[in-house]
Write an enzyme that holds these catalytic residues in place. Structure first.
Site, PDB file in Angstrom:
ATOM      1  N   LYS A   1       0.834   3.984  -2.869  1.00 21.66           N
ATOM      2  CA  LYS A   1       0.422   5.404  -2.521  1.00 21.66           C
ATOM      3  C   LYS A   1       1.741   6.443  -2.585  1.00 21.66           C
ATOM      4  O   LYS A   1       1.313   7.635  -3.085  1.00 21.66           O
ATOM      5  CB  LYS A   1       0.046   5.532  -1.093  1.00 21.66           C
ATOM      6  CG  LYS A   1      -1.102   4.813  -0.730  1.00 21.66           C
ATOM      7  CD  LYS A   1      -2.350   5.153  -1.590  1.00 21.66           C
ATOM      8  CE  LYS A   1      -3.798   4.851  -1.165  1.00 21.66           C
ATOM      9  NZ  LYS A   1      -4.857   5.051  -2.237  1.00 21.66           N
TER      10      LYS A   1
ATOM     11  N   TYR B   1       0.941  -1.305   0.231  1.00 22.80           N
ATOM     12  CA  TYR B   1      -0.203  -0.099  -0.011  1.00 22.80           C
ATOM     13  C   TYR B   1       0.903   1.187   0.150  1.00 22.80           C
ATOM     14  O   TYR B   1       0.475   2.235  -0.685  1.00 22.80           O
ATOM     15  CB  TYR B   1      -0.929  -0.147   1.332  1.00 22.80           C
ATOM     16  CG  TYR B   1      -1.873   1.026   1.531  1.00 22.80           C
ATOM     17  CD1 TYR B   1      -3.067   0.928   0.736  1.00 22.80           C
ATOM     18  CD2 TYR B   1      -1.744   1.658   2.466  1.00 22.80           C
ATOM     19  CE1 TYR B   1      -3.983   1.998   0.832  1.00 22.80           C
ATOM     20  CE2 TYR B   1      -2.783   3.010   2.405  1.00 22.80           C
ATOM     21  CZ  TYR B   1      -3.868   2.790   1.966  1.00 22.80           C
ATOM     22  OH  TYR B   1      -4.853   4.033   1.896  1.00 22.80           O
TER      23      TYR B   1
END
Ligand code: NAD
Length: 327
Positions: free
Chosen positions: A190, A186
């Site tokens: 991101k 993640y």
């Protein structure tokens, strides 16, 4: 009713009235907005607030689980019904951003004939400590957040260029900016979105395409199992939406900027370069010399710290450093 600042607390009355002091309310009339993953959480609040200000909204949502499995029309349909019941205009789309980004754009064009604003918001989580993270967990998360945003933005891009208007928001995360235990996939996705944002902002300049990134924290199914209820209830997703609307308005100036936003916090994040250590490049350098000068390398003394927004001019660096003494 223009007063949609949703304050519950009487103490905030003064702030509220300040915030409403504007002669030119930001309107999205005649604008078409695509919001990926807007069947719930943050995206749903964006959809409601855009519609309330006159936008035609494409409510995209695959309707799967937090981990990205399964699908259902229900999430997107409910948001569209809510918008329509309040007199707004919206259409549902259930395409998976990974496998059919074209379908999402097609819904905008078929239903409303154009697209002006894209909010890349769809996301999943597949948390695992790095030692245990599988290739699939890594790639699935990259696929939805980063590759999905890449594909749909690239499909919209020539339309934005042609009409000399485009607004894009990338949804980054504090986990991407700072790292977070169990979120290697993640975090990589991101921060990847931040890099994508920074480059697209530069490529979009001459077409009036503005691309910004937000790093939010809000109550949603992504956070409801990791934060206590009393904290969650202060992190309402509707508090994030006003920044997203501002960043996609006609009048916005920012592009390539990153904002951290949570509860009542709205703050810009930027890169910082220490004053640094300059050595003559004709010299040979040793690890010990680096160790000895570590203080210079890592000192963020306000008088020498810089805030770069583009690549360094290396000719300049070379000419500056090669003038230094060789010993
Ligand atoms: P959420 O799970 O409620 O919203 C994400 C939505 O994306 C879901 O409705 C889901 O069905 C949809 N989606 C997932 N995969 C999809 C796909 N392949 N195609 C289409 N739709 C898909 O969670 P949220 O908190 O509202 O998250 C919204 C965005 O904000 C995400 O990008 C998330 O990473 C980011 N974010 C959230 C927080 C937070 O605190 N909630 C913090 C940082 C970043």
């Amino acid at each position: 009713d223009d007063d949609d600042y949703d304050y519950d607390d009487d103490d905030d009355d003064a702030i509220e009235s300040n915030q409403n002091m504007t002669d030119n309310p930001i309107s999205f009339k005649d604008k078409v907005v695509i919001i990926t993953g807007s069947g719930g959480g943050l995206g749903k609040q964006y959809a409601l607030q855009y519609a309330q200000r006159g936008a035609k909204v494409v409510v995209n949502d695959l309707g799967g689980t937090l981990g990205g499995s399964g699908s259902s029309n229900k999430a997107a349909d409910l948001v569209v019904s809510e918008i329509e019941s309040k007199g707004g205009i919206a259409v549902a789309n259930y395409d998976n951003i990974v496998t059919n980004p074209t379908g999402i754009l097609q819904t905008a064009i078929n239903s409303f004939g154009r697209v002006d604003i894209l909010i890349n918001n769809a996301g999943i989580l597949k948390d695992a400590s790095f030692a245990k993270m599988t290739q699939k967990q890594f790639e699935d998360v990259l696929d939805v957040h980063l590759n999905g945003a890449f594909k749909l933005t690239q499909l919209c891009w020539p339309i934005f260029q042609k009409q000399k208007f485009g607004r894009v928001v990338m949804t980054a995360s504090p986990a991407g900016l700072y790292g977070n235990f169990g979120q290697a996939n993640y975090s990589a996705a991101k921060l990847g979105l931040v890099g994508l944002c920074e480059t697209l902002a530069k490529e979009g300049v001459k077409y009036n395409i503005k691309v910004n990134a937000i790093a939010p924290l809000a109550k949603s199914r992504m956070t409801e199992t990791i934060l206590p209820p009393d904290v969650l209830n202060k992190l309402l997703p509707e508090k994030i939406a006003p920044l997203v609307l501002y960043l996609t308005s006609d009048i916005v100036d920012s592009s390539g900027s990153i904002y951290e936003v949570a509860a009542g916090l709205f703050a810009q994040i930027r890169w910082e370069r220490s004053g640094g250590l300059y050595l003559n490049p004709n010299k040979s350098f040793t690890p010990e010399a680096i160790l000895n000068k570590l203080k210079d390398i890592s000192s963020f003394d306000p008088s020498t710290t810089e805030y770069p927004t583009q690549l360094n001019d290396y000719n300049f660096v070379y000419s500056k450093t090669s003038m230094l003494p060789e010993n």
